[in-house]
Design a protein around this motif. Structure first.
Motif, short mmCIF file in Angstrom:
data_model
loop_
_atom_site.label_atom_id
_atom_site.label_comp_id
_atom_site.label_asym_id
_atom_site.label_seq_id
_atom_site.Cartn_x
_atom_site.Cartn_y
_atom_site.Cartn_z
N ALA A 1 0.83 -1.21 0.00
CA ALA A 1 0.00 0.00 0.00
C ALA A 1 0.87 1.26 0.00
O ALA A 1 0.55 2.25 -0.68
CB ALA A 1 -0.93 -0.01 1.20
N LYS A 2 1.96 1.24 0.74
CA LYS A 2 2.84 2.40 0.82
C LYS A 2 3.53 2.67 -0.52
O LYS A 2 4.07 3.76 -0.72
CB LYS A 2 3.89 2.19 1.91
CG LYS A 2 3.30 2.21 3.31
CD LYS A 2 4.31 1.78 4.35
CE LYS A 2 3.69 1.74 5.74
NZ LYS A 2 4.63 1.21 6.77
N ARG A 3 3.51 1.68 -1.40
CA ARG A 3 4.13 1.83 -2.71
C ARG A 3 3.09 1.95 -3.81
O ARG A 3 3.39 1.79 -4.99
CB ARG A 3 5.08 0.66 -2.95
CG ARG A 3 6.32 0.78 -2.05
CD ARG A 3 6.93 -0.53 -1.65
NE ARG A 3 8.09 -0.32 -0.78
CZ ARG A 3 8.02 -0.21 0.55
NH1 ARG A 3 6.86 -0.31 1.17
NH2 ARG A 3 9.12 -0.01 1.25
N GLY A 4 1.85 2.23 -3.42
CA GLY A 4 0.79 2.47 -4.37
C GLY A 4 0.27 1.24 -5.08
O GLY A 4 -0.35 1.35 -6.14
N LEU A 5 0.49 0.06 -4.50
CA LEU A 5 0.06 -1.19 -5.13
C LEU A 5 -1.18 -1.74 -4.43
O LEU A 5 -1.46 -1.41 -3.28
CB LEU A 5 1.20 -2.22 -5.07
CG LEU A 5 2.51 -1.79 -5.76
CD1 LEU A 5 3.61 -2.80 -5.51
CD2 LEU A 5 2.30 -1.57 -7.25
N ARG A 6 -1.91 -2.60 -5.11
CA ARG A 6 -3.14 -3.14 -4.55
C ARG A 6 -2.84 -4.06 -3.37
O ARG A 6 -1.83 -4.76 -3.35
CB ARG A 6 -3.95 -3.89 -5.61
CG ARG A 6 -3.27 -5.15 -6.14
CD ARG A 6 -4.12 -5.83 -7.22
NE ARG A 6 -5.39 -6.32 -6.67
CZ ARG A 6 -6.25 -7.05 -7.37
NH1 ARG A 6 -5.99 -7.36 -8.63
NH2 ARG A 6 -7.36 -7.47 -6.81
N THR A 7 -3.76 -4.05 -2.41
CA THR A 7 -3.57 -4.86 -1.21
C THR A 7 -4.72 -5.84 -0.98
O THR A 7 -4.64 -6.65 -0.07
CB THR A 7 -3.44 -3.96 0.03
OG1 THR A 7 -4.65 -3.19 0.19
CG2 THR A 7 -2.26 -3.02 -0.09
N ASP A 8 -5.79 -5.72 -1.78
CA ASP A 8 -6.92 -6.62 -1.57
C ASP A 8 -6.60 -8.03 -2.03
O ASP A 8 -7.22 -8.99 -1.58
CB ASP A 8 -8.16 -6.11 -2.30
CG ASP A 8 -7.93 -5.97 -3.81
OD1 ASP A 8 -6.82 -5.56 -4.20
OD2 ASP A 8 -8.85 -6.26 -4.58
N GLN A 9 -5.61 -8.17 -2.92
CA GLN A 9 -5.14 -9.49 -3.33
C GLN A 9 -3.63 -9.43 -3.52
O GLN A 9 -3.13 -8.60 -4.26
CB GLN A 9 -5.81 -9.95 -4.62
CG GLN A 9 -5.35 -11.33 -5.08
CD GLN A 9 -6.18 -11.87 -6.25
OE1 GLN A 9 -7.40 -11.80 -6.22
NE2 GLN A 9 -5.52 -12.40 -7.25
N ILE A 10 -2.93 -10.30 -2.83
CA ILE A 10 -1.47 -10.31 -2.92
C ILE A 10 -1.00 -11.72 -3.28
O ILE A 10 -1.67 -12.71 -2.99
CB ILE A 10 -0.81 -9.87 -1.60
CG1 ILE A 10 -1.17 -10.83 -0.46
CG2 ILE A 10 -1.22 -8.45 -1.24
CD1 ILE A 10 -0.47 -10.49 0.85
N THR A 11 0.12 -11.76 -3.97
CA THR A 11 0.74 -13.03 -4.32
C THR A 11 1.94 -13.24 -3.40
O THR A 11 2.89 -12.45 -3.42
CB THR A 11 1.22 -13.04 -5.78
OG1 THR A 11 0.08 -12.87 -6.64
CG2 THR A 11 1.90 -14.36 -6.13
N LEU A 12 1.85 -14.27 -2.58
CA LEU A 12 2.94 -14.58 -1.66
C LEU A 12 4.07 -15.25 -2.44
O LEU A 12 3.95 -16.41 -2.82
CB LEU A 12 2.45 -15.48 -0.53
CG LEU A 12 1.40 -14.87 0.40
CD1 LEU A 12 0.92 -15.92 1.39
CD2 LEU A 12 1.95 -13.66 1.13
N ARG A 13 5.13 -14.54 -2.66
CA ARG A 13 6.25 -15.09 -3.43
C ARG A 13 7.22 -15.84 -2.52
O ARG A 13 8.44 -15.76 -2.68
CB ARG A 13 6.94 -13.97 -4.20
CG ARG A 13 6.00 -13.26 -5.16
CD ARG A 13 6.69 -12.28 -6.06
NE ARG A 13 5.74 -11.60 -6.92
CZ ARG A 13 5.25 -12.07 -8.06
NH1 ARG A 13 5.65 -13.26 -8.48
NH2 ARG A 13 4.40 -11.38 -8.78
N MET A 14 6.65 -16.53 -1.54
CA MET A 14 7.41 -17.36 -0.63
C MET A 14 6.64 -18.65 -0.43
O MET A 14 5.41 -18.65 -0.43
CB MET A 14 7.60 -16.66 0.73
CG MET A 14 8.35 -15.35 0.66
SD MET A 14 8.33 -14.47 2.26
CE MET A 14 9.42 -15.50 3.24
N THR A 15 7.35 -19.73 -0.27
CA THR A 15 6.69 -21.00 0.04
C THR A 15 6.24 -20.98 1.49
O THR A 15 6.66 -20.15 2.29
CB THR A 15 7.65 -22.17 -0.18
OG1 THR A 15 8.73 -22.08 0.77
CG2 THR A 15 8.23 -22.16 -1.60
#
Length: 260
Positions: free
Chosen positions: A184-198
């Protein structure tokens, strides 16, 4: 709407109070986003960094490499990894746009961890001696450097507090809240996130087992704090970040009474 069991666990709040907090969070995110943009502009103008494109899985630097550069992230998402005494990889930090990397190498003269890209991003490479020379004559740049160091210390403290004071489900909820807030602080959406970690990496970062992380995510989903999309369990929907915040706050154990 939250599961009644969750609602009962949270401190009572009015709709107005919830809306006010959401407004405050949005204003804070906007302010921080503007600060990040200003820092990147200042670094670009004052230091003329070398730009480097890094793709998922590639390493910016490795533990043991001789120290000579600091790095500022212009885009992408990165993780920092240490090797534990028994040879296992330990995720020790996550880095987003505007964050700095490499401070750990200043004192010993070599980097103490690996810095690895989790998606395609751009890193700005800054010679440390050039940074010092520029800071000597540009107070604004020196302030930016000190603030970056201070934020890193604060994040390390917050991570330790989370591990020491929160139960498993709240620890995972706080991790998701931190990820969403960082976006959010970088102006990106937060309602759906892709966890790029296992799940194993998340557990490693939070001091939990893979199985515990999976169970915590499932419980958070049952309580409707998060949802998983049809694409896969790395894509997480967060209907209301404020609900995650309230859940974490409601999970904090009260401080023990002072001994009489």
């Amino acid at each position: 709407m939250l599961n009644p069991a969750v609602s009962n666990a949270l401190p009572p709040v009015t709709a107005a109070a919830t809306a006010a907090r959401a407004t405050e969070r949005a204003a804070e995110h906007q302010r921080v986003g503007q600060e990040i943009a200003e820092v990147l502009r200042l670094v670009q103008e004052q230091l003329t960094p070398q730009r480097r494109i890094v793709r998922a899985g590639e390493t910016v630097y490795q533990a043991g490499d001789a120290f000579g550069n600091l790095y500022v992230l212009n885009s992408g998402l990165f993780k920092q990894i240490n090797l534990s005494a028994d040879g296992r990889e330990q995720v020790v930090a996550l880095k987003f746009r505007g964050d700095w990397m490499g401070f750990d190498g200043i004192a010993p003269g070599h980097y103490a961890c690996d810095a690895v890209a989790m998606d395609t991003g751009e890193v700005w490479v800054l010679r440390y001696d050039a940074v010092l020379a520029a800071c000597a004559t540009r107070p604004a740049l020196l302030r930016v450097l000190h603030e970056a160091m201070s934020r890193e210390i604060g994040r390390d403290r917050d991570s330790l507090m989370s591990v020491c004071s929160l139960p498993a489900d709240a620890r995972v909820a706080d991790f998701l809240r931190y990820w969403a807030d960082s976006l959010a602080k970088r102006g990106l959406r937060t309602d759906q996130i892709t966890l790029r970690m296992t799940r194993a990496e998340i557990g490693n970062y939070l001091g939990m087992t893979l199985e515990t992380v999976s169970r915590s995510l499932s419980r958070l989903a049952r309580q409707q704090l998060i949802r998983f999309t049809e694409k896969g369990r790395r894509d997480v929907q967060i209907p209301d970040v404020s609900a995650l915040v309230a859940y974490v706050q409601g999970s904090l154990a009260p401080a023990p009474a002072a001994l009489q």
